[in-house]
Scaffold this motif. Structure first.
Motif, PDB file in Angstrom:
ATOM      1  N   VAL A   1      32.309  26.411  27.585  1.00 35.19           N
ATOM      2  CA  VAL A   1      32.942  27.740  27.583  1.00 35.19           C
ATOM      3  C   VAL A   1      31.876  28.829  27.675  1.00 35.19           C
ATOM      4  CG1 VAL A   1      34.229  29.366  26.126  1.00 35.19           C
ATOM      5  CG2 VAL A   1      35.055  27.033  26.422  1.00 35.19           C
ATOM      6  N   MET A   2      30.765  28.649  26.953  1.00 35.71           N
ATOM      7  CA  MET A   2      29.690  29.641  27.014  1.00 35.71           C
ATOM      8  C   MET A   2      29.058  29.661  28.404  1.00 35.71           C
ATOM      9  SD  MET A   2      27.947  29.140  23.257  1.00 35.71           S
ATOM     10  CE  MET A   2      26.484  30.003  23.728  1.00 35.71           C
ATOM     11  N   ALA A   3      28.896  28.498  29.029  1.00 38.03           N
ATOM     12  CA  ALA A   3      28.326  28.443  30.373  1.00 38.03           C
ATOM     13  C   ALA A   3      29.252  29.130  31.376  1.00 38.03           C
ATOM     14  CB  ALA A   3      28.079  26.990  30.780  1.00 38.03           C
ATOM     15  N   LEU A   4      30.556  28.916  31.257  1.00 31.41           N
ATOM     16  CA  LEU A   4      31.505  29.589  32.146  1.00 31.41           C
ATOM     17  C   LEU A   4      31.498  31.098  31.925  1.00 31.41           C
ATOM     18  CD1 LEU A   4      34.535  27.134  32.080  1.00 31.41           C
ATOM     19  CD2 LEU A   4      33.059  27.677  34.029  1.00 31.41           C
ATOM     20  N   ALA A   5      31.356  31.525  30.685  1.00 32.27           N
ATOM     21  CA  ALA A   5      31.303  32.961  30.395  1.00 32.27           C
ATOM     22  C   ALA A   5      30.057  33.595  31.014  1.00 32.27           C
ATOM     23  CB  ALA A   5      31.330  33.197  28.884  1.00 32.27           C
ATOM     24  N   VAL A   6      28.913  32.928  30.900  1.00 31.86           N
ATOM     25  CA  VAL A   6      27.677  33.463  31.488  1.00 31.86           C
ATOM     26  C   VAL A   6      27.797  33.500  33.001  1.00 31.86           C
ATOM     27  CG1 VAL A   6      25.219  32.979  31.849  1.00 31.86           C
ATOM     28  CG2 VAL A   6      26.199  32.847  29.563  1.00 31.86           C
ATOM     29  N   TRP A   7      28.374  32.465  33.594  1.00 32.34           N
ATOM     30  CA  TRP A   7      28.559  32.431  35.049  1.00 32.34           C
ATOM     31  C   TRP A   7      29.453  33.598  35.493  1.00 32.34           C
ATOM     32  CZ3 TRP A   7      33.046  31.459  37.978  1.00 32.34           C
ATOM     33  CH2 TRP A   7      32.819  31.308  39.343  1.00 32.34           C
ATOM     34  N   GLY A   8      30.550  33.833  34.769  1.00 32.22           N
ATOM     35  CA  GLY A   8      31.446  34.943  35.106  1.00 32.22           C
ATOM     36  C   GLY A   8      30.772  36.295  34.947  1.00 32.22           C
ATOM     37  N   LEU A   9      29.971  36.464  33.887  1.00 31.39           N
ATOM     38  CA  LEU A   9      29.258  37.726  33.693  1.00 31.39           C
ATOM     39  C   LEU A   9      28.228  37.956  34.792  1.00 31.39           C
ATOM     40  CD1 LEU A   9      28.763  37.693  29.838  1.00 31.39           C
ATOM     41  CD2 LEU A   9      30.133  39.299  31.156  1.00 31.39           C
ATOM     42  N   MET A  10      27.520  36.917  35.215  1.00 31.07           N
ATOM     43  CA  MET A  10      26.527  37.060  36.284  1.00 31.07           C
ATOM     44  C   MET A  10      27.210  37.419  37.604  1.00 31.07           C
ATOM     45  SD  MET A  10      23.520  36.702  35.056  1.00 31.07           S
ATOM     46  CE  MET A  10      22.514  36.320  36.458  1.00 31.07           C
ATOM     47  N   LYS A  11      28.350  36.802  37.860  1.00 31.33           N
ATOM     48  CA  LYS A  11      29.091  37.102  39.083  1.00 31.33           C
ATOM     49  C   LYS A  11      29.575  38.554  39.071  1.00 31.33           C
ATOM     50  CE  LYS A  11      32.581  35.165  42.050  1.00 31.33           C
ATOM     51  NZ  LYS A  11      33.309  33.980  42.412  1.00 31.33           N
ATOM     52  N   SER A  12      30.069  39.008  37.925  1.00 29.18           N
ATOM     53  CA  SER A  12      30.523  40.390  37.801  1.00 29.18           C
ATOM     54  C   SER A  12      29.366  41.365  37.950  1.00 29.18           C
ATOM     55  CB  SER A  12      31.202  40.584  36.447  1.00 29.18           C
ATOM     56  OG  SER A  12      31.549  41.925  36.250  1.00 29.18           O
ATOM     57  N   MET A  13      28.203  41.028  37.348  1.00 25.83           N
ATOM     58  CA  MET A  13      27.042  41.903  37.452  1.00 25.83           C
ATOM     59  C   MET A  13      26.584  42.017  38.908  1.00 25.83           C
ATOM     60  SD  MET A  13      23.237  41.587  35.842  1.00 25.83           S
ATOM     61  CE  MET A  13      22.789  40.355  37.045  1.00 25.83           C
ATOM     62  N   ASN A  14      26.568  40.905  39.632  1.00 27.09           N
ATOM     63  CA  ASN A  14      26.169  40.944  41.036  1.00 27.09           C
ATOM     64  C   ASN A  14      27.127  41.800  41.854  1.00 27.09           C
ATOM     65  OD1 ASN A  14      23.832  39.428  40.887  1.00 27.09           O
ATOM     66  ND2 ASN A  14      24.926  37.501  41.120  1.00 27.09           N
TER      67      ASN A  14
END
Length: 80
Positions: free
Chosen positions: A39-52
Motif C-alpha cells: 500500500v505504501m509503495a502504491l501511494a508513493v507511485w501515485g504521488l510521483m505520477k501526480s507530481m510529474n
C-alpha cells in the motif's frame, strides 16, 4: 456445537507442534507487513505520477526584461 469444538481442539493440537518448530527469537513481517508495504509503495507511485503531471504544467519561462523594467519603478532615482 460439540463437534466443532472437538475439531478446533484437534486443529490446535496439530498446530502447536508446528509453532514450536519456529525460532521464537525470529520475527517476520508476515502477510500484514507485505500488505502495508504494498500500500505504501502504491501511494508513493501515485504521488510521483501526480507530481510529474503537475511539474509538466508549470511554466518555467522567465518574463521579458522590458516588461519587468516598465512595471518596476527605477530604484536609482530614489532620494532616500
Amino acid at each position: 456445537m460439540a463437534d466443532m469444538s472437538a475439531s478446533a481442539s484437534l486443529a490446535m493440537t496439530h498446530l502447536v507442534p508446528l509453532a514450536k518448530e519456529f525460532d521464537e527469537d525470529k520475527v517476520t513481517p508476515g502477510v500484514l507487513g507485505f500488505i502495508v508495504f504494498a500500500v505504501m509503495a502504491l501511494a508513493v507511485w501515485g504521488l510521483m505520477k501526480s507530481m510529474n503531471r503537475h511539474m509538466g504544467r508549470v511554466n518555467f519561462a522567465e518574463p521579458d526584461d522590458k516588461a519587468a523594467d516598465a512595471a518596476a519603478p527605477d530604484a536609482s532615482k530614489s532620494t532616500a
